[in-house]
Design a protein around this motif. Sequence first.
Motif, PDB file in Angstrom:
ATOM      1  N   UNK A   1      48.966  45.126  37.540  1.00 39.94           N
ATOM      2  CA  UNK A   1      48.440  44.236  38.425  1.00 39.94           C
ATOM      3  C   UNK A   1      46.809  44.418  38.308  1.00 39.94           C
ATOM      4  N   UNK A   2      45.730  43.509  38.000  1.00 35.06           N
ATOM      5  CA  UNK A   2      44.582  43.741  38.168  1.00 35.06           C
ATOM      6  C   UNK A   2      44.115  43.935  39.375  1.00 35.06           C
ATOM      7  N   UNK A   3      42.689  44.197  39.742  1.00 32.56           N
ATOM      8  CA  UNK A   3      42.356  44.201  41.241  1.00 32.56           C
ATOM      9  C   UNK A   3      42.186  42.970  41.726  1.00 32.56           C
TER      10      UNK A   3
ATOM     11  N   UNK B   1      39.550  38.174  35.961  1.00 32.98           N
ATOM     12  CA  UNK B   1      39.016  36.839  35.994  1.00 32.98           C
ATOM     13  C   UNK B   1      39.748  36.047  37.156  1.00 32.98           C
ATOM     14  N   UNK B   2      40.803  36.688  37.618  1.00 36.82           N
ATOM     15  CA  UNK B   2      41.541  35.951  38.889  1.00 36.82           C
ATOM     16  C   UNK B   2      41.001  36.556  40.265  1.00 36.82           C
ATOM     17  N   UNK B   3      39.630  37.114  40.270  1.00 34.02           N
ATOM     18  CA  UNK B   3      39.541  38.041  41.308  1.00 34.02           C
ATOM     19  C   UNK B   3      39.359  36.912  42.636  1.00 34.02           C
ATOM     20  N   UNK B   4      39.500  35.676  42.388  1.00 38.13           N
ATOM     21  CA  UNK B   4      39.256  34.831  43.622  1.00 38.13           C
ATOM     22  C   UNK B   4      40.999  34.439  44.214  1.00 38.13           C
ATOM     23  N   UNK B   5      41.969  34.901  43.631  1.00 44.16           N
ATOM     24  CA  UNK B   5      43.282  34.700  43.919  1.00 44.16           C
ATOM     25  C   UNK B   5      43.509  35.043  45.573  1.00 44.16           C
ATOM     26  N   UNK B   6      44.014  34.197  46.165  1.00 42.50           N
ATOM     27  CA  UNK B   6      44.468  34.328  47.517  1.00 42.50           C
ATOM     28  C   UNK B   6      46.220  34.463  47.563  1.00 42.50           C
ATOM     29  N   UNK B   7      46.844  33.693  46.684  1.00 43.58           N
ATOM     30  CA  UNK B   7      48.092  33.613  46.774  1.00 43.58           C
ATOM     31  C   UNK B   7      48.693  33.720  45.149  1.00 43.58           C
ATOM     32  N   UNK B   8      49.716  34.625  44.989  1.00 45.42           N
ATOM     33  CA  UNK B   8      50.277  34.943  43.648  1.00 45.42           C
ATOM     34  C   UNK B   8      51.768  34.991  43.803  1.00 45.42           C
ATOM     35  N   UNK B   9      52.452  34.310  43.018  1.00 48.40           N
ATOM     36  CA  UNK B   9      53.809  34.114  42.912  1.00 48.40           C
ATOM     37  C   UNK B   9      54.611  34.406  41.681  1.00 48.40           C
TER      38      UNK B   9
ATOM     39  N   UNK C   1      37.613  30.466  39.554  1.00 46.39           N
ATOM     40  CA  UNK C   1      37.826  29.776  40.951  1.00 46.39           C
ATOM     41  C   UNK C   1      39.142  29.617  41.486  1.00 46.39           C
ATOM     42  N   UNK C   2      40.273  29.980  40.512  1.00 45.41           N
ATOM     43  CA  UNK C   2      41.883  29.796  40.790  1.00 45.41           C
ATOM     44  C   UNK C   2      42.216  30.543  42.189  1.00 45.41           C
ATOM     45  N   UNK C   3      42.679  30.040  43.099  1.00 41.69           N
ATOM     46  CA  UNK C   3      43.045  30.746  44.433  1.00 41.69           C
ATOM     47  C   UNK C   3      44.392  30.641  44.364  1.00 41.69           C
ATOM     48  N   UNK C   4      45.447  29.932  43.750  1.00 45.13           N
ATOM     49  CA  UNK C   4      46.609  30.140  43.977  1.00 45.13           C
ATOM     50  C   UNK C   4      47.213  30.052  42.418  1.00 45.13           C
ATOM     51  N   UNK C   5      48.123  30.938  42.248  1.00 44.27           N
ATOM     52  CA  UNK C   5      48.852  30.885  40.776  1.00 44.27           C
ATOM     53  C   UNK C   5      50.217  31.193  41.077  1.00 44.27           C
TER      54      UNK C   5
END
Length: 235
Positions: free
Chosen positions: A43-45, A23-31, A1-5
Amino acid sequence: QVKELVLDNCRSDDGKVVGLSSDFENLEFLSMININLLSVSNLPKLNKLRKLELSDNRISGGLEVLAERTPNLTHLNLSGNKIKDINTLEPLKKLPNLHSLDLFNCEVTMLINYRESVFTLLPQLTYLDGFDADDREAPDSDPEADGDGLEDEYENGEDDLDEEVIDDEEDEDDDLEGEEEEDGVDDEEEDEEEDGEEDEEDEADDDLPRGEKRKRNPEDEGEEDPEDEEDDEDD
């Protein structure tokens, strides 16, 4: 359920993304700022990813991976990388939702007609390096994407409360000073009245010649009038 990383200032393994999986398929923000990244090939899908921060790395190409793995990307920051040619950006045409691209401090920005060329190559773009095609600055970033909105509101709320408390304290101090001034005026008036009465009494005594005592009133002491004494002697 992680959305920001946020992985800023970590060190990548051999210049590649390591540890991210589906497993981080719900990410919306990645820095991933300043992690010595050379490639985004690992980079994963991430179908839900909207904002990707890759500034201050050593990426020089291979951007077709972004079109394949992050199809819904809207913001991409590649500033401070090794991008030299306009053609390197061509794979980004396959990102239909991309409307903000940053290339600050990349060599490509030194090319003649750089901005016009990029806007022509990527017609879906609205902002390049923070400005649109008419040199109008982009509005503030989306508070939901950055996670800063709530913090700003909380800080502003605290500032407002502090200002109100300070104003209340100042008002109370002003009221107290006003009451003290009024009391001081009343006391001065009372002192002046008492001094005035004493001065009047002193003036009454000063009217008499010095060394002369007040004449006694014969009636007060019950003495007889001298004329009455002469009448008694004649009889």
